[in-house]
Enzyme design. Sequence first.
Site, PDB file in Angstrom:
ATOM      1  N   ASN A   9       0.872  -1.182   0.000  1.00 28.07           N
ATOM      2  CA  ASN A   9       0.000   0.000   0.000  1.00 28.07           C
ATOM      3  C   ASN A   9       0.905   1.227   0.000  1.00 28.07           C
ATOM      4  O   ASN A   9       1.469   1.582   1.038  1.00 28.07           O
ATOM      5  CB  ASN A   9      -0.888  -0.019   1.264  1.00 28.07           C
ATOM      6  N   LYS A  11       0.192   4.243  -0.254  1.00 28.58           N
ATOM      7  CA  LYS A  11      -0.440   5.466   0.291  1.00 28.58           C
ATOM      8  C   LYS A  11      -0.180   6.626  -0.690  1.00 28.58           C
ATOM      9  O   LYS A  11      -0.157   6.401  -1.881  1.00 28.58           O
ATOM     10  CB  LYS A  11       0.089   5.766   1.690  1.00 28.58           C
ATOM     11  N   HIS A  95      -9.452   1.368   4.810  1.00 30.99           N
ATOM     12  CA  HIS A  95      -8.170   1.523   5.516  1.00 30.99           C
ATOM     13  C   HIS A  95      -8.386   2.497   6.679  1.00 30.99           C
ATOM     14  O   HIS A  95      -9.157   3.440   6.569  1.00 30.99           O
ATOM     15  CB  HIS A  95      -7.102   2.051   4.548  1.00 30.99           C
ATOM     16  N   GLU A  97      -6.752   4.884   7.751  1.00 28.77           N
ATOM     17  CA  GLU A  97      -6.519   6.297   7.431  1.00 28.77           C
ATOM     18  C   GLU A  97      -7.725   6.896   6.728  1.00 28.77           C
ATOM     19  O   GLU A  97      -8.042   8.072   6.877  1.00 28.77           O
ATOM     20  CB  GLU A  97      -5.244   6.434   6.581  1.00 28.77           C
ATOM     21  N   GLU A 167      -5.493  -4.863  10.633  1.00 34.56           N
ATOM     22  CA  GLU A 167      -4.446  -3.872  10.849  1.00 34.56           C
ATOM     23  C   GLU A 167      -4.706  -3.110  12.146  1.00 34.56           C
ATOM     24  O   GLU A 167      -5.499  -2.154  12.156  1.00 34.56           O
ATOM     25  CB  GLU A 167      -4.424  -2.870   9.694  1.00 34.56           C
ATOM     26  N   GLY A 173       2.491   2.191  10.602  1.00 34.88           N
ATOM     27  CA  GLY A 173       3.454   3.270  10.403  1.00 34.88           C
ATOM     28  C   GLY A 173       4.167   3.692  11.678  1.00 34.88           C
ATOM     29  O   GLY A 173       4.809   4.741  11.724  1.00 34.88           O
ATOM     30  N   SER A 213       3.397  -2.266  10.257  1.00 35.55           N
ATOM     31  CA  SER A 213       4.859  -2.301  10.378  1.00 35.55           C
ATOM     32  C   SER A 213       5.466  -3.659  10.012  1.00 35.55           C
ATOM     33  O   SER A 213       6.437  -4.114  10.631  1.00 35.55           O
ATOM     34  CB  SER A 213       5.299  -1.875  11.790  1.00 35.55           C
TER      35      SER A 213
HETATM   36  C1  PEP Z   1      -0.653   0.148   5.798  1.00 39.22           C
HETATM   37  O1  PEP Z   1      -0.451   1.107   5.101  1.00 39.22           O
HETATM   38  O2  PEP Z   1      -1.717  -0.474   5.680  1.00 39.22           O
HETATM   39  C2  PEP Z   1       0.361  -0.252   6.771  1.00 39.22           C
HETATM   40  C3  PEP Z   1       0.176  -1.353   7.461  1.00 39.22           C
HETATM   41  O3  PEP Z   1       1.462   0.555   6.893  1.00 39.22           O
HETATM   42  P1  PEP Z   1       2.884   0.163   7.556  1.00 39.22           P
HETATM   43  O4  PEP Z   1       3.291  -1.153   6.972  1.00 39.22           O
HETATM   44  O5  PEP Z   1       3.811   1.288   7.174  1.00 39.22           O
HETATM   45  O6  PEP Z   1       2.656   0.059   9.039  1.00 39.22           O
END
Ligand code: PEP
Length: 251
Positions: A9, A11, A95, A97, A167, A173, A213
Site C-alpha cells: 500500500n 499510500k 483503511h 486512514e 491492521e 506506520g 509495520s
Molecule cells: C498500511 O499502510 O496499511 C500499513 C500497514 O502501513 P505500515 O506497513 O507502514 O505500518
Amino acid sequence: MRKKVIAGNWKMNKVSNEADQFIDDIAGKVPNDDNVEAIVCAPFPFLKSLVEKTNGTSVKIGAQNMHFEESGAFTGEVSPVMLNDLGVTHVVLGHSERREHFAETNETVNKKAHAAFKHQLTPIVCVGETLDQREANETMDHIEQQVREGLAGLPDEQIAQTIVAYEPIWAIGTGKTASSEDANEVCTHIRNVLKDATSEEVAEKVVIQYGGSVKPANVDELLAQSDIDGALVGGASLEADSFLKLVEAGT
Ligand code: PEP
C-alpha cells in the site's frame, strides 16, 4: 491450502517515474508461484501505466479506495467502473486512514464491497482497533462488528473471495508490530466470525492478511501463523528490494 497474498500500500507516495521504476525493478523477479500473489496498491494517477507495465507478469495492481457509485456528480471521486476499465484487479477498502480522515464507515465500506464485486474487483477490507480499544479489551467485539457490517449481504461465494486485512491502528506506520501470536489470535477470531456468518467451508477460503509495520525482518514469523495468509504493507512496500523480500517470504 490458502495462498499467501502480499499487498503493498503505497499510500500518497511517489511520482510517476518513481512508480514506473519500481515496476521495472521488480519485473522478472516476482516469483511466478501459485502459492503467492503480489499486489501493488498505488495512487490513482499511476494505475493505468502500472497495469500496462505489469501486463503478462504475475504482479497485480490495486487501488487504495473508490466510490461505490458507478458514475455521477461526485467531484474528485473514482468509480469501480473506471478501475475495472483500467484493468485494476484489487481495491483496498476501509483503511484506517480513510476511516479517520475521510469519514469512511462500516456502511460505506459495505457499499463499496458490493460495488467492487459487481465490477470484478477483489476488495481488501481493512479492520483494526485503536490502542484505547485494545487496552479496554474491546478488540474482539470491535473487529467482529467491522467484519459483520463491512461484509453484510455479500453472498458466500463473494465472501470466500474477499481479502480481509487485520491492521491494528496502533501498529500502522509506528514501527510497533503486534506479536505474531496476538495478531494470529485476532485473525483466528475473524475467521470464526466468518464461519458463524457463512460456513466453515467458506471461512477457510478467506485470505486474512496482517498489516502494521510488516518488514522483511518480521514477515516470516507472521506468515508462519495458522490464520495469517499474507500482509498488507505500507512503508516496507515502497522500496523494490524490500517488497521482493516480502513476496519471497510468501513462497
Ligand atoms: C498500511 O499502510 O496499511 C500499513 C500497514 O502501513 P505500515 O506497513 O507502514 O505500518
